[in-house]
Motif scaffolding. Sequence first.
Motif, PDB file in Angstrom:
ATOM      1  N   THR A 180      83.603  78.809   8.287  1.00  0.00           N
ATOM      2  CA  THR A 180      82.536  79.337   9.170  1.00  0.00           C
ATOM      3  C   THR A 180      80.984  78.675   8.670  1.00  0.00           C
ATOM      4  OG1 THR A 180      82.357  81.335   7.697  1.00  0.00           O
ATOM      5  CG2 THR A 180      83.494  81.478   9.522  1.00  0.00           C
ATOM      6  N   ALA A 181      81.116  78.511   7.272  1.00  0.00           N
ATOM      7  CA  ALA A 181      80.014  77.779   6.801  1.00  0.00           C
ATOM      8  C   ALA A 181      79.714  76.052   7.085  1.00  0.00           C
ATOM      9  CB  ALA A 181      79.826  77.863   5.114  1.00  0.00           C
ATOM     10  N   GLY A 182      80.781  75.500   7.423  1.00  0.00           N
ATOM     11  CA  GLY A 182      81.123  74.241   8.011  1.00  0.00           C
ATOM     12  C   GLY A 182      81.508  73.467   6.735  1.00  0.00           C
ATOM     13  N   ASN A 183      82.258  74.026   5.518  1.00  0.00           N
ATOM     14  CA  ASN A 183      82.931  73.410   4.339  1.00  0.00           C
ATOM     15  C   ASN A 183      84.377  73.134   4.816  1.00  0.00           C
ATOM     16  OD1 ASN A 183      80.493  73.689   2.901  1.00  0.00           O
ATOM     17  ND2 ASN A 183      81.381  75.897   2.754  1.00  0.00           N
ATOM     18  N   PRO A 184      84.588  71.740   4.460  1.00  0.00           N
ATOM     19  CA  PRO A 184      86.342  71.421   4.596  1.00  0.00           C
ATOM     20  C   PRO A 184      87.161  72.593   4.142  1.00  0.00           C
ATOM     21  CG  PRO A 184      84.870  69.419   3.900  1.00  0.00           C
ATOM     22  CD  PRO A 184      84.082  70.894   3.775  1.00  0.00           C
ATOM     23  N   VAL A 185      88.215  72.886   4.619  1.00  0.00           N
ATOM     24  CA  VAL A 185      89.434  73.702   4.201  1.00  0.00           C
ATOM     25  C   VAL A 185      90.696  72.849   3.701  1.00  0.00           C
ATOM     26  CG1 VAL A 185      90.780  75.553   4.687  1.00  0.00           C
ATOM     27  CG2 VAL A 185      88.707  75.315   5.765  1.00  0.00           C
ATOM     28  N   PRO A 186      90.542  72.749   2.513  1.00  0.00           N
ATOM     29  CA  PRO A 186      91.590  71.701   1.894  1.00  0.00           C
ATOM     30  C   PRO A 186      93.083  72.381   2.147  1.00  0.00           C
ATOM     31  CG  PRO A 186      89.890  72.169   0.073  1.00  0.00           C
ATOM     32  CD  PRO A 186      89.667  73.084   1.356  1.00  0.00           C
ATOM     33  N   GLY A 187      94.137  71.585   2.404  1.00  0.00           N
ATOM     34  CA  GLY A 187      95.253  72.184   2.542  1.00  0.00           C
ATOM     35  C   GLY A 187      95.664  72.949   3.799  1.00  0.00           C
ATOM     36  N   ALA A 188      94.589  73.161   4.602  1.00  0.00           N
ATOM     37  CA  ALA A 188      94.586  73.709   5.912  1.00  0.00           C
ATOM     38  C   ALA A 188      95.978  73.395   6.754  1.00  0.00           C
ATOM     39  CB  ALA A 188      93.543  73.993   6.630  1.00  0.00           C
ATOM     40  N   ARG A 189      96.637  74.393   7.377  1.00  0.00           N
ATOM     41  CA  ARG A 189      97.572  74.401   8.174  1.00  0.00           C
ATOM     42  C   ARG A 189      97.400  74.594   9.790  1.00  0.00           C
ATOM     43  NH1 ARG A 189     102.991  77.532   6.686  1.00  0.00           N
ATOM     44  NH2 ARG A 189     103.659  76.125   8.326  1.00  0.00           N
ATOM     45  N   ILE A 190      97.644  73.469  10.448  1.00  0.00           N
ATOM     46  CA  ILE A 190      97.047  73.556  11.842  1.00  0.00           C
ATOM     47  C   ILE A 190      98.239  73.164  12.705  1.00  0.00           C
ATOM     48  CG2 ILE A 190      95.817  72.067  13.500  1.00  0.00           C
ATOM     49  CD1 ILE A 190      94.077  71.055  11.162  1.00  0.00           C
ATOM     50  N   SER A 191      98.276  74.189  13.634  1.00  0.00           N
ATOM     51  CA  SER A 191      99.510  73.925  14.827  1.00  0.00           C
ATOM     52  C   SER A 191      98.810  73.578  16.167  1.00  0.00           C
ATOM     53  CB  SER A 191     100.088  75.273  14.851  1.00  0.00           C
ATOM     54  OG  SER A 191      99.444  76.251  15.321  1.00  0.00           O
ATOM     55  N   VAL A 192      99.455  72.708  16.887  1.00  0.00           N
ATOM     56  CA  VAL A 192      99.089  72.283  18.198  1.00  0.00           C
ATOM     57  C   VAL A 192      99.972  72.971  19.261  1.00  0.00           C
ATOM     58  CG1 VAL A 192      98.361  70.401  19.666  1.00  0.00           C
ATOM     59  CG2 VAL A 192      97.721  70.342  17.435  1.00  0.00           C
ATOM     60  N   GLU A 193      99.739  73.328  20.268  1.00  0.00           N
ATOM     61  CA  GLU A 193     100.489  73.970  21.409  1.00  0.00           C
ATOM     62  C   GLU A 193     100.043  73.274  22.619  1.00  0.00           C
ATOM     63  OE1 GLU A 193     101.594  78.062  23.720  1.00  0.00           O
ATOM     64  OE2 GLU A 193     100.014  77.925  21.937  1.00  0.00           O
ATOM     65  N   HIS A 194     101.129  72.940  23.395  1.00  0.00           N
ATOM     66  CA  HIS A 194     100.668  72.180  24.635  1.00  0.00           C
ATOM     67  C   HIS A 194     100.827  73.261  25.807  1.00  0.00           C
ATOM     68  CE1 HIS A 194     102.329  69.435  28.189  1.00  0.00           C
ATOM     69  NE2 HIS A 194     100.937  69.408  28.256  1.00  0.00           N
ATOM     70  N   VAL A 195      99.495  73.399  26.323  1.00  0.00           N
ATOM     71  CA  VAL A 195      99.379  74.697  27.341  1.00  0.00           C
ATOM     72  C   VAL A 195      99.601  73.951  28.681  1.00  0.00           C
ATOM     73  CG1 VAL A 195      97.667  75.969  28.199  1.00  0.00           C
ATOM     74  CG2 VAL A 195      97.729  75.505  25.596  1.00  0.00           C
ATOM     75  N   ARG A 196      98.980  72.929  28.935  1.00  0.00           N
ATOM     76  CA  ARG A 196      98.939  72.156  30.175  1.00  0.00           C
ATOM     77  C   ARG A 196      98.685  70.789  30.385  1.00  0.00           C
ATOM     78  NH1 ARG A 196      98.592  74.936  35.012  1.00  0.00           N
ATOM     79  NH2 ARG A 196      97.899  73.684  36.922  1.00  0.00           N
ATOM     80  N   SER A 197      99.355  70.119  31.248  1.00  0.00           N
ATOM     81  CA  SER A 197      99.572  68.639  31.492  1.00  0.00           C
ATOM     82  C   SER A 197      97.898  68.402  31.793  1.00  0.00           C
ATOM     83  CB  SER A 197     100.464  68.083  32.643  1.00  0.00           C
ATOM     84  OG  SER A 197     101.709  68.465  32.192  1.00  0.00           O
ATOM     85  N   GLY A 198      97.657  67.288  31.084  1.00  0.00           N
ATOM     86  CA  GLY A 198      95.845  66.799  31.381  1.00  0.00           C
ATOM     87  C   GLY A 198      95.971  65.679  32.293  1.00  0.00           C
ATOM     88  N   PHE A 199      97.339  65.292  33.181  1.00  0.00           N
ATOM     89  CA  PHE A 199      97.140  64.265  34.334  1.00  0.00           C
ATOM     90  C   PHE A 199      97.896  64.964  35.419  1.00  0.00           C
ATOM     91  CE2 PHE A 199     101.640  63.048  33.903  1.00  0.00           C
ATOM     92  CZ  PHE A 199     101.686  63.374  32.570  1.00  0.00           C
ATOM     93  N   PRO A 200      97.455  64.433  36.561  1.00  0.00           N
ATOM     94  CA  PRO A 200      98.147  65.301  37.852  1.00  0.00           C
ATOM     95  C   PRO A 200      99.535  65.014  37.854  1.00  0.00           C
ATOM     96  CG  PRO A 200      96.477  63.347  38.436  1.00  0.00           C
ATOM     97  CD  PRO A 200      96.573  63.354  37.138  1.00  0.00           C
ATOM     98  N   LEU A 201     100.392  65.932  38.294  1.00  0.00           N
ATOM     99  CA  LEU A 201     101.948  65.733  38.604  1.00  0.00           C
ATOM    100  C   LEU A 201     102.251  66.727  39.539  1.00  0.00           C
ATOM    101  CD1 LEU A 201     104.480  64.278  37.837  1.00  0.00           C
ATOM    102  CD2 LEU A 201     104.754  66.113  36.137  1.00  0.00           C
ATOM    103  N   GLY A 202     102.733  66.216  40.666  1.00  0.00           N
ATOM    104  CA  GLY A 202     102.651  67.311  42.030  1.00  0.00           C
ATOM    105  C   GLY A 202     104.263  67.261  42.302  1.00  0.00           C
ATOM    106  N   SER A 203     104.616  68.489  43.329  1.00  0.00           N
ATOM    107  CA  SER A 203     105.718  68.665  43.643  1.00  0.00           C
ATOM    108  C   SER A 203     105.490  69.687  45.007  1.00  0.00           C
ATOM    109  CB  SER A 203     106.923  69.277  43.090  1.00  0.00           C
ATOM    110  OG  SER A 203     107.998  69.780  43.515  1.00  0.00           O
ATOM    111  N   ALA A 204     106.529  69.191  45.852  1.00  0.00           N
ATOM    112  CA  ALA A 204     106.559  70.278  47.191  1.00  0.00           C
ATOM    113  C   ALA A 204     106.796  71.757  46.820  1.00  0.00           C
ATOM    114  CB  ALA A 204     107.478  69.599  48.344  1.00  0.00           C
ATOM    115  N   MET A 205     106.335  72.758  47.691  1.00  0.00           N
ATOM    116  CA  MET A 205     106.555  73.932  47.518  1.00  0.00           C
ATOM    117  C   MET A 205     106.928  74.609  48.616  1.00  0.00           C
ATOM    118  SD  MET A 205     103.425  76.696  46.583  1.00  0.00           S
ATOM    119  CE  MET A 205     102.895  75.920  44.953  1.00  0.00           C
ATOM    120  N   SER A 206     107.858  75.540  48.440  1.00  0.00           N
ATOM    121  CA  SER A 206     108.368  76.253  49.763  1.00  0.00           C
ATOM    122  C   SER A 206     107.795  77.737  49.423  1.00  0.00           C
ATOM    123  CB  SER A 206     109.901  76.198  49.750  1.00  0.00           C
ATOM    124  OG  SER A 206     110.400  76.926  48.969  1.00  0.00           O
TER     125      SER A 206
END
Length: 335
Positions: free
Chosen positions: A209-235
Motif C-alpha cells: 500500500t505504500a508503493g514498496n516492492p514486495v519480494p517473493g510475492a505470489r501472483i495468480s492470473v485468471e482468464h475472465v473473458r476473451s479480449g477479441f470478438p468471437l461469435g456464434s449463432a444463438m437459438s
Amino acid sequence: MERSAVLFLVWAAALVNAALMAQSVPYDYSSSSECLAEPLEPHYGGGVIVNPNFDDGLKGWSVFGYGSVAEASSAATGNRYAVAGNRTRPYQSVSQKVYLQNDTHYTLSAWLQVSDGSAHVVAVVKTADGFVHAGGVDARTGCWSVLKGGLTAAASGPAELYFESNSTVDIWVDNVSLQPFSREEWDAHRGAAIKKARKKTVRLRARDTAGNPVPGARISVEHVRSGFPLGSAMSKEILQNQRYQQWFTQRFTVTTFENEMKWYSTEVVPGREDYAVPDAMLRFAQGHGIAVRGHNIFWDDPSTQMGWVKALSPTSSAAPRRSGSSPSCRATPAR
C-alpha cells in the motif's frame, strides 16, 4: 528398450518435426481490396498450379463446359492471361486438373477481370464427391480483382479447378495459385499468427500500500473473458437451458439469432407481429455483454415464406411488405 534409447527416439522425432516445420512454406497474408491495373504475382509461385501466370501460353489449362479459351496480353505491359469467351452457361470457363491430398488444407487465389460491367466470379473445385465453392469476388471490367479462398480435401484424388459467374460475360484469369498445407503446417501458422497478434510480454510488479516492492510475492492470473470478438449463432433454447447459457457466455462475445428475428418467426399470422422471443434473447445477450448483429428483414427464398404470403397476389403483396418492414425497424430503435 532401455530408457536412454526411448529418450533418444523422442528427441530425434522432435528434432525431425522441428526441421520439417522450419522448412514449411510461410503463409502469405497479402491481398488487395482495390481493383488494380495489373495483377500481382501469384501467391507461392502458383503452388501446384502448372503455368499459373500463362507465360507458357495455355499450357496446363483447358476449356471447361465447352465455350472457348484464348490467350491474351496487356497492350501496356505485355502481361499474359487467359480469356474464357463464347460463354452461354455460368460454368463455362478455363480450368486445370489437379490432384488433391487427403486431409490437406489448400489456399487458393486468382486475379480476375470481366469483359463488360461487373460479375460475381466464383472459384469451384470439382471432385469425385461433388463441387466445392472455394471463394468468390466481384470482378469488374478495366481492372483486376483478387479472389482468395481455399478448401480442405476430404479424400485424395483427381480434381478440377474452374471459375463460374452469375452472367455470361468473358472471364479473364491470371496468376492462379493453389497451395497445399498439412494440418501440422496449418496449426503452426495459426499458432504463430495468434502469438503475433494476440499475445505480448507483460511485466507485473507487486507493491504494498505504500508503493514498496514486495519480494517473493505470489501472483495468480485468471482468464475472465476473451479480449477479441468471437461469435456464434444463438437459438431460443438458450432462454430455458442453463447449461447452454453457461457454455455460450463463457465463449462468445458476438452473436446473431438463428431464426427468431426472421419474418416467418415474427409474423406467423398476417398483421399479428410478435417479438417477445427475440426481445428476450436480446435482453439475455445484453445482460452478458454480448453484441448482437441483426437479421435481414426479408428472406428471398420461397421455401421460407409463410403460406399466407404465398397466397397473396402480386398486387396485394406490396402492402404487407411495406407495413411488415416498419415494425421490424421500430422494434429495437436504439439497439
